[in-house]
Design an enzyme around this catalytic site. Structure first.
Site, PDB file in Angstrom:
ATOM      1  N   SER A 110     -25.224  23.455  17.505  1.00  0.00           N
ATOM      2  CA  SER A 110     -24.689  22.859  18.965  1.00  0.00           C
ATOM      3  C   SER A 110     -23.676  22.033  18.768  1.00  0.00           C
ATOM      4  CB  SER A 110     -26.099  22.352  19.583  1.00  0.00           C
ATOM      5  OG  SER A 110     -25.822  21.993  20.804  1.00  0.00           O
ATOM      6  N   ASP A 245     -19.867  23.237  24.601  1.00  0.00           N
ATOM      7  CA  ASP A 245     -19.861  22.682  23.270  1.00  0.00           C
ATOM      8  C   ASP A 245     -20.060  23.825  22.035  1.00  0.00           C
ATOM      9  OD1 ASP A 245     -22.226  24.055  23.799  1.00  0.00           O
ATOM     10  OD2 ASP A 245     -23.869  22.658  22.991  1.00  0.00           O
ATOM     11  N   ASP A 247     -22.032  25.813  20.765  1.00  0.00           N
ATOM     12  CA  ASP A 247     -22.548  27.122  20.860  1.00  0.00           C
ATOM     13  C   ASP A 247     -22.617  27.608  22.143  1.00  0.00           C
ATOM     14  OD1 ASP A 247     -24.465  25.348  21.738  1.00  0.00           O
ATOM     15  OD2 ASP A 247     -26.139  26.612  21.385  1.00  0.00           O
ATOM     16  N   ASP A 249     -23.816  26.741  25.390  1.00  0.00           N
ATOM     17  CA  ASP A 249     -24.579  26.583  26.286  1.00  0.00           C
ATOM     18  C   ASP A 249     -24.484  25.373  27.256  1.00  0.00           C
ATOM     19  OD1 ASP A 249     -25.489  24.554  24.472  1.00  0.00           O
ATOM     20  OD2 ASP A 249     -27.520  25.314  24.459  1.00  0.00           O
TER      21      ASP A 249
END
Length: 476
Positions: A110, A245, A247, A249
């Site tokens: 993340s 961010d 990844d 999400d």
């Protein structure tokens, strides 16, 4: 080849679950550790679900491809087929896997620094629960030591279905005349966003793609990124800036003036635009959510998407439309809903694209900054101390709970008049004047986070900065 037991390998690695997935240093995610997590996950859900395939995707971290290969080898050891989607956003992987009714694994850390990484696990019906996490950690699945890694062929189904999920809701001219900047950096979705916005009629300007991993934290936007947005907005005459961010999400969006919106304010506007009846949001979110009086019911949870998702079943018993969002902006659609009289399927995991598109739809009638200004004027800010041991954070907050006014005095706050204290997650202190100061150890890394809310941005920033500076002083 030696036989290994997943629980022993996982325990020996030192890796634990945080607020969203297993997180640790790259060096901890050895081939066999990745395999152990994979075996533990798959075997823990095989009695509940029937499946012959498992999907995998990754973010742009240098360590992610090899971790995906290790997970893939473990899946093959179990006699299952691997579907590999390469670099795509986490919600794209989760969505296509839910439609195919198969589990999936996202290799991503993340927003945390590139020397760390992680694994996110999804059952065929969505994100795993805290109970599932415990089952993975305690699993005694047996597997053979991995000595070779498979070559993986990338499929494009996840990316195409994710784009179709949103372009199908709106007219292809919805964003005509809009100039949208995409801050690409190293986001896992950077190759999807331009085609998506262009399919809806926008003119897209690509901004600052990076070949090195950039740990963008949508809850603690750097001063450099704040200045970049303002410069880009003027230089390219932008109506909107979109980013995420690592990844993909958690959204990061800026208005017509290049001002980044707080994630919970974005979520509030999105939920209102979708006529959501009931919300589940973490305790750290802005209190404007309740005071705006636009929702029938709002419940507060611990921080982390599993806790938000856990509330959806109860809310669905009384309300037709259910959603949640976090202070980081990730929007979780807990039920099917209607947008432009078209059904959008539930996606109970963080997503960055839906709130951005709903805000752009609203902006056709009124500028974004006016939409924000029409909300109750409560302002939040957050930041963190990095490399701050979790054990130290827990010790300080445990001692503070015994005498909150004394704790505030130690932090050199002038106002120590406490109205209430919330220990749902960390230590959230509401003062009589209405200001809120909230401390919480990160669940993903050795960091101490501080959130604050007040009647002005300046005051919220002051509260966070003052608190973090002084908590470091008393910790020495």
């Amino acid at each position: 080849m030696q036989n290994l037991f997943s629980s022993n390998v996982i325990k020996g690695s030192g890796i634990q679950f945080g607020t969203s997935g297993a997180r640790g240093l790259v060096e901890q995610f050895t081939t066999n550790v990745c395999a152990a997590f994979t075996h533990a996950f798959i075997t823990s859900i095989q009695l509940q679900f029937q499946f012959q395939q498992v999907a995998i995707a990754i973010d742009n971290r240098p360590s992610s491809p090899a971790m995906a290969q290790a997970c893939a080898k473990a899946i093959e050891q179990l006699g299952l087929e691997v579907i590999y989607y390469g670099v795509v956003p986490t919600p794209a992987l989760a969505y296509v896997s839910m439609q195919d009714n198969i589990p999936c694994i996202m290799v991503t850390g993340s927003h945390i620094p590139f020397d760390r990484n992680g694994l996110k696990f999804y059952r065929p019906d969505g994100e795993i629960s805290k109970a599932d996490e415990l089952a993975i950690l305690s699993s005694k699945a047996e597997f053979k030591t991995i000595t070779d890694l498979p070559l993986l062929t990338v499929g494009d189904k996840a990316a195409s279905q994710y784009i179709e999920r949103y372009t199908s809701l709106f007219d292809n001219k919805m964003l005509t005349s809009k100039r949208i900047g995409i801050y690409e950096h190293s986001s896992a979705g950077r190759d999807l966003y331009a085609p998506l916005f262009e399919a809806l009629g926008a003119e897209v300007i690509a901004l600052e793609r990076s070949d090195e991993f950039v740990p963008i934290d949508t809850e603690a936007v750097s001063e450099a990124d704040k200045q970049k947005a303002k410069v880009w907005s003027k230089e390219f005459n932008l109506d909107f800036i979109f980013s995420t961010d690592g990844d993909g999400d958690r959204p990061l969006v800026a208005d017509e003036n290049g001002e980044w919106l707080r994630g919970d304010i974005l979520g509030l506007l999105c939920a209102n635009a979708m006529n959501i009846e009931a919300l589940a949001v973490p305790v750290s979110c802005n209190t404007a959510i309740e005071s705006c009086e636009r929702f029938n019911y709002v419940t507060r949870t611990k921080i982390g998407s599993p806790y938000v998702i856990a509330e959806f079943d109860e809310l669905a018993k009384q309300y037709d439309s259910v959603a949640g969002f976090e202070a980081n902006g990730g929007f979780l659609l807990g039920s099917d809903a209607l947008v432009n009289k078209k059904k959008i399927k539930a996606l109970p995991t963080r997503d960055a694209v839906l709130p951005a598109l709903m805000l752009l739809a609203l902006s056709k009638e009124k500028p974004i900054y006016e939409l924000v200004n029409a909300l109750p004027q409560r302002f939040t800010h957050s930041d963190r101390i990095q490399s701050f041991a979790t054990e130290l954070s827990l010790k300080i907050l445990s001692q503070a709970k015994g005498n909150i006014p004394q704790f505030l005095q130690k932090l050199s706050f002038d106002d120590i008049n406490v109205e209430c204290v919330d220990i749902t997650d960390g230590l959230r202190i509401t003062l009589v004047c209405g200001d809120i100061i909230h401390f919480r150890p990160s669940g993903n890394a050795p960091e101490l986070r501080c959130y604050a809310e007040s009647t002005s941005v300046e005051k919220a920033i002051y509260l966070v900065n003052h608190a973090l500076v002084n908590i470091q002083l008393i910790s020495n």
